[in-house]
Motif scaffolding. Structure first.
Motif, mmCIF file in Angstrom:
data_model
loop_
_atom_site.group_PDB
_atom_site.id
_atom_site.type_symbol
_atom_site.label_atom_id
_atom_site.label_comp_id
_atom_site.label_asym_id
_atom_site.label_seq_id
_atom_site.Cartn_x
_atom_site.Cartn_y
_atom_site.Cartn_z
ATOM 1 N N PRO A 229 0.840 -1.212 0.000
ATOM 2 C CA PRO A 229 0.000 0.000 0.000
ATOM 3 C C PRO A 229 0.873 1.259 0.000
ATOM 4 N N LYS A 230 0.343 2.338 -0.579
ATOM 5 C CA LYS A 230 1.127 3.583 -0.648
ATOM 6 C C LYS A 230 0.620 4.559 0.418
ATOM 7 N N LYS A 231 1.566 5.267 0.997
ATOM 8 C CA LYS A 231 1.201 6.305 1.972
ATOM 9 C C LYS A 231 0.628 7.501 1.215
ATOM 10 N N PHE A 232 -0.328 8.196 1.799
ATOM 11 C CA PHE A 232 -0.877 9.417 1.190
ATOM 12 C C PHE A 232 0.190 10.506 1.278
ATOM 13 N N ASP A 233 0.651 10.984 0.136
ATOM 14 C CA ASP A 233 1.770 11.926 0.113
ATOM 15 C C ASP A 233 1.246 13.363 0.273
ATOM 16 N N THR A 234 1.497 13.964 1.414
ATOM 17 C CA THR A 234 0.916 15.287 1.681
ATOM 18 C C THR A 234 1.668 16.413 0.963
ATOM 19 N N LYS A 235 2.815 16.098 0.388
ATOM 20 C CA LYS A 235 3.580 17.156 -0.316
ATOM 21 C C LYS A 235 3.014 17.425 -1.723
ATOM 22 N N ILE A 236 2.185 16.493 -2.175
ATOM 23 C CA ILE A 236 1.627 16.611 -3.532
ATOM 24 C C ILE A 236 0.279 17.327 -3.473
ATOM 25 N N VAL B 104 -7.411 11.839 -16.822
ATOM 26 C CA VAL B 104 -6.845 11.016 -17.891
ATOM 27 C C VAL B 104 -7.426 9.604 -17.756
ATOM 28 N N PHE B 105 -7.469 9.127 -16.514
ATOM 29 C CA PHE B 105 -8.107 7.852 -16.168
ATOM 30 C C PHE B 105 -8.835 8.074 -14.843
ATOM 31 N N GLN B 106 -9.748 7.136 -14.529
ATOM 32 C CA GLN B 106 -10.442 7.252 -13.242
ATOM 33 C C GLN B 106 -9.634 6.679 -12.089
ATOM 34 N N ASN B 107 -8.795 5.704 -12.409
ATOM 35 C CA ASN B 107 -8.029 5.043 -11.347
ATOM 36 C C ASN B 107 -6.762 4.425 -11.941
ATOM 37 N N TRP B 108 -5.874 3.943 -11.060
ATOM 38 C CA TRP B 108 -4.567 3.466 -11.530
ATOM 39 C C TRP B 108 -4.648 2.135 -12.260
ATOM 40 N N ALA B 109 -5.664 1.327 -11.985
ATOM 41 C CA ALA B 109 -5.798 0.073 -12.732
ATOM 42 C C ALA B 109 -6.051 0.391 -14.205
ATOM 43 N N TYR C 131 -4.902 3.908 -5.107
ATOM 44 C CA TYR C 131 -3.572 4.496 -4.900
ATOM 45 C C TYR C 131 -2.455 3.450 -4.854
ATOM 46 N N ARG C 132 -2.770 2.260 -4.291
ATOM 47 C CA ARG C 132 -1.759 1.224 -4.111
ATOM 48 C C ARG C 132 -1.079 0.860 -5.443
ATOM 49 N N PHE C 133 -1.836 1.026 -6.552
ATOM 50 C CA PHE C 133 -1.324 0.576 -7.857
ATOM 51 C C PHE C 133 -0.571 1.667 -8.624
ATOM 52 N N ARG C 134 -0.412 2.827 -8.005
ATOM 53 C CA ARG C 134 0.363 3.901 -8.636
ATOM 54 C C ARG C 134 1.787 3.372 -8.874
ATOM 55 N N PRO C 135 2.280 3.486 -10.125
ATOM 56 C CA PRO C 135 3.590 2.880 -10.393
ATOM 57 C C PRO C 135 4.731 3.545 -9.619
ATOM 58 N N GLU C 136 5.804 2.772 -9.410
ATOM 59 C CA GLU C 136 6.971 3.286 -8.669
ATOM 60 C C GLU C 136 7.846 4.148 -9.566
ATOM 61 N N TYR C 137 7.817 3.880 -10.872
ATOM 62 C CA TYR C 137 8.729 4.623 -11.772
ATOM 63 C C TYR C 137 8.292 6.082 -11.900
ATOM 64 N N GLU C 138 9.234 6.909 -12.335
ATOM 65 C CA GLU C 138 8.938 8.335 -12.472
ATOM 66 C C GLU C 138 7.984 8.555 -13.649
ATOM 67 N N LYS D 51 -10.670 -9.650 -1.069
ATOM 68 C CA LYS D 51 -10.940 -9.384 0.342
ATOM 69 C C LYS D 51 -10.169 -8.138 0.815
ATOM 70 N N VAL D 52 -8.883 -8.123 0.500
ATOM 71 C CA VAL D 52 -8.044 -6.979 0.920
ATOM 72 C C VAL D 52 -8.501 -5.699 0.222
ATOM 73 N N LEU D 53 -8.702 -5.834 -1.080
ATOM 74 C CA LEU D 53 -8.985 -4.614 -1.848
ATOM 75 C C LEU D 53 -10.384 -4.059 -1.573
ATOM 76 N N ALA D 54 -11.354 -4.911 -1.324
ATOM 77 C CA ALA D 54 -12.716 -4.429 -1.065
ATOM 78 C C ALA D 54 -12.700 -3.459 0.115
ATOM 79 N N LYS D 55 -11.993 -3.819 1.151
ATOM 80 C CA LYS D 55 -11.930 -2.980 2.342
ATOM 81 C C LYS D 55 -11.177 -1.668 2.040
ATOM 82 N N GLU D 56 -10.078 -1.846 1.334
ATOM 83 C CA GLU D 56 -9.241 -0.677 1.019
ATOM 84 C C GLU D 56 -10.000 0.328 0.124
ATOM 85 N N PHE D 57 -10.682 -0.194 -0.875
ATOM 86 C CA PHE D 57 -11.407 0.694 -1.796
ATOM 87 C C PHE D 57 -12.594 1.362 -1.090
#
Ligand SMILES: NC(=O)c1ccc[n+]([C@@H]2O[C@H](COP(=O)([O-])OP(=O)(O)OC[C@H]3O[C@@H](n4cnc5c(N)ncnc54)[C@H](O)[C@@H]3O)[C@@H](O)[C@H]2O)c1
Length: 684
Positions: free
Chosen positions: A19-26, A131-136, A77-84, A58-64
């Motif tokens: 999971p990704k932390k919510f980045d408050t700097k963005i 551009v898209f609704q979500n990262w998937a 958010y978890r699926f946001r890619p790591e690359y720049e 099971k994991v994602l239902a709760k998270e979403f």
């Protein structure tokens, strides 16, 4: 394959990333309206889980469900890619065709941190331009693009990849629709509901169509508007030297006004209530001077007028005070407009006079009713002051920000048929609006952009060098300038001015240093100019002068792409401004004439349900096929709108379409017969 390429080809990962932390700097999108009931929320989760293997549900239902509660949307958010995220040189994308790789370049630009307004929520601009609704959806689209051939077309429904379908080499590689609704379900809350369910998105204009190029588009458009407004008021062809332009707003788009005023050569006074916005634009050198005191402002403007200076001044304070003070002090204003965000009047778009910035921010949350009263009172005062100036000769225009609309809702004196205007020595004339009570002032498209640019086919053509190399961009600038200079030699007087303006723009493009994100350029051009510039680029790619393919496109805010009765088609007066045939025809026509991708959207600029807009992207790769495609598609893409504007009896377009028919014998357009006014008098 390197790691980036591997990740692209993998698409949605089979194992869950952490999971990704919510980045408050963005900069993040505001929490959206909590609009779904319990059953609908369950449906939204079921919809979101369609993208993932059952073992993760099971994991994602709760998270979403958590995301839906916290943000009003499921971004995954978890699926946001790591690359720049940025527009890489085209050769770095995995894939089987340069056409698809160029589209990946454009998508990543729209989502890059340098460009996107809310990058983690996949929003490029305008607060909701997705551009898209979500990262998937992002991961899936990139995967499909990386594996498609030139015998396939990717079908995009509001960010969702329906899949790859067999097609053929000359078909678009991608067909995009955004926010297309059954007309009855196109109200603001419908967007909230169906977007929260995950079945539609607001694509704005160039966000969901992968064609955004950062702020330079706005600077160019604003410069053209100020320059041409200057021409409208010139009594004997003189320029803007020593003339005063008063306006407001130093925000996202409005912040371009002082820079545009400087390029156009006038004195600009731009009021901005938010000290942070003043500081930002001043420190970026987008405005020359910042003044907080009204008397000091008056003295500085008088001096600038005496010396005919080209200068832009930010007044840190309320615009209403400027209009009123300049009236008291008898400072003549040549040009006037307003770019406060009146499309959003109750939540920070407009600050009422007489209330401090801080107090207003507090009031809009704690006492919205009183805040609304203050905004409306302020709009009445602003309108009264503007009316006093226009009685003295000021040319005032609405900047597509709903100023006149909100002023009218506040019962301000803005209607053409009111005594204020009818009792003037030279009352303003009706522009022929149907079905609505007409405003005394015109909008920038009605008076300037429409009749002076769009009706002649001039609009915001643009290109992107997929090498991501600034040297390629400099070469394309030089090529485009040469083409325009050659065109100008034989062009009719009606378009000489346009061509000169655009040559001047492209000459100054490098030193104005406006590139943010991809190596892109905007240049207003007509059908002939666009075709000749594109042809010259294609040749330069073929002979190796340019190192990689070039993407052609345009803003949807153009001659043919957009039907929008209060903006792009505001200067259509035959009643058809409320139809959307032009935009629909445009996208259909572009798609079978060689566009690499096409898009058609509901919403954009003026709001969901208020506009239908479309655009295209075309990849030039130096081949003979690309040369054929560009000629066929660009000719249609501009002349479709010209033919419709001609049928609406717009003078410039009748001239332009007749000229186009002379150049292309296969073009046969229906020309309207004009009727004598006196024949129609007294019929009913
Ligand atoms: N520039 C263009 O080409 C263009 C075209 C069409 C529409 N518009 C419209 O122009 C408006 C502005 O766009 P933006 O992106 O700059 O919005 P924005 O919200 O970023 O900027 C507006 C600015 O106006 C300031 N403001 C509000 N009330 C004020 C007041 N009474 N006095 C002084 N300053 C005040 C705000 O503090 C804010 O900084 C929008 O409604 C947009 O739709 C612009």
């Amino acid at each position: 394959m390197n790691n980036f390429q591997l990740q692209i080809t993998k698409g949605i990962p089979s194992e869950l990333p952490s999971p990704k932390k919510f980045d408050t700097k963005i900069n993040h999108a505001p929490k959206r309206k909590d609009i779904l009931n319990k059953d609908e929320k369950t449906l939204a989760i079921r919809n979101a889980l369609r993208y993932f293997d059952k073992k993760h549900h099971k994991v994602l239902a709760k998270e979403f469900a958590g995301e839906l509660n916290d943000y009003g949307r499921i971004y995954m958010y978890r699926f946001r890619p790591e690359y720049e995220m940025y527009a890489r040189p085209i050769g770095e994308y995995p894939g089987k065709t340069n056409q698809a790789k160029a589209i990946m370049h454009m998508i990543q630009n729209n989502l890059s941190y340098a460009v996107a307004q809310h990058p983690h929520e996949l929003i490029t601009y305008g607060g909701n331009g997705a551009v898209f609704q979500n990262w998937a959806q992002y991961l899936l689209a990139m995967k499909y693009l990386s594996e498609m051939t030139e015998e396939q077309t990717l079908v995009m429904y509001s960010g969702h990849s329906m899949g790859l379908f067999p097609s053929h080499k000359n078909a678009p590689r991608v067909v995009v629709t955004n926010g297309m609704m059954i007309p009855n379900y196109s109200k603001q809350d419908d967007w909230e509901r169906y977007n929260a369910l995950g079945v539609t998105q607001y694509g704005q204009m160039t966000a969901g169509s992968y064609m955004y190029i950062g702020p330079q588009g706005i600077v160019h458009g604003t410069t053209i508007t100020v320059l041409n407004a200057g021409r409208k008021i010139a009594s004997h062809g003189e320029g803007l030297a020593g003339k005063l332009f008063v306006t407001s707003g130093l925000g996202g788009m409005s912040g371009a006004q002082p820079k545009a005023g400087n390029i156009a050569g006038c004195i600009t006074v731009c009021a901005e209530i938010n000290p942070k916005a003043v500081h930002t634009r001043h420190s970026q050198k987008w405005v020359d001077l910042a003044i907080k005191d009204l008397d000091e402002l008056v003295n500085r403007v008088k001096k600038a007028k005496d010396n005919k200076e080209v200068i832009s001044i930010a007044y840190q304070g309320n615009i209403v005070d400027v209009w009123e003070k300049f009236d008291e002090e008898n400072i003549y204003i040549d040009l006037g407009s307003d770019q406060t965000s009146l499309h959003n009047p109750w939540a920070g778009g407009y600050y009422p006079v007489g209330t401090s910035f801080e107090k207003a921010n507090e009031l809009m949350a704690t006492n919205p009713k009183l805040f609304k009263e203050k905004v409306q009172e302020s709009l009445r005062r602003q309108t009264n002051a503007i009316n006093k100036h226009t009685a003295k000769g000021t040319y005032f225009f609405d900047y597509g920000n709903a100023f006149l609309l909100e002023a009218s809702r506040a019962n301000a004196d803005v209607y053409l048929d009111s005594d204020t205007f009818q009792n003037r020595k030279n009352p303003p004339k009706s522009r022929g609006a149907v079905g609505v009570r007409e405003f005394a002032y015109a909008s920038y498209v009605e008076d300037i952009m429409g009749p002076m640019c769009f009706d002649y086919g001039f609009g915001p053509f643009r290109w992107v060098c997929t090498s991501a190399n600034p040297e390629d961009l400099a070469k394309t600038d030089a090529i485009a300038m040469e083409v325009l200079e050659n065109l100008k030699k034989d062009s009719p007087k009606e378009i000489q001015q346009q061509l000169s303006d655009n040559i001047q723009w492209i000459k100054g493009a490098q030193e104005n240093n406006l590139v943010v994100g991809s190596q892109a350029r905007i240049l207003y051009a007509d059908a002939e100019g666009r075709i000749k510039i594109a042809e010259a680029f294609n040749l330069a790619i073929k002979n190796g002068h340019l190192s990689a393919p070039v993407v052609l496109g345009r803003d949807h805010h153009d001659v043919s792409g957009t039907d929008s009765p209060y903006r792009e088609t505001a200067n259509i007066y035959d009643g058809s401004q409320f139809t959307a045939d032009m935009a629909i025809h445009n996208v259909i026509g572009d798609s079978f004439r060689g566009a690499t991708w096409v898009s058609i959207h509901n919403g954009g600029g003026v709001g969901w349900g208020e506009v239908i807009n479309g655009g295209f992207g075309m990849v030039l790769d130096g081949t003979v096929e690309a040369s054929k495609r560009l000629k066929s598609m660009l000719f249609w893409d501009v002349n479709n709108g010209i033919s419709r504007r001609n049928w609406a009896r717009n003078k410039g377009s009748i001239f332009t379409i007749k000229r186009a028919m002379k150049m292309e014998p296969k073009l046969k357009i229906t020309i309207p017969n004009l009727v004598d006014d006196n024949l129609l008098e007294g019929l009913f």
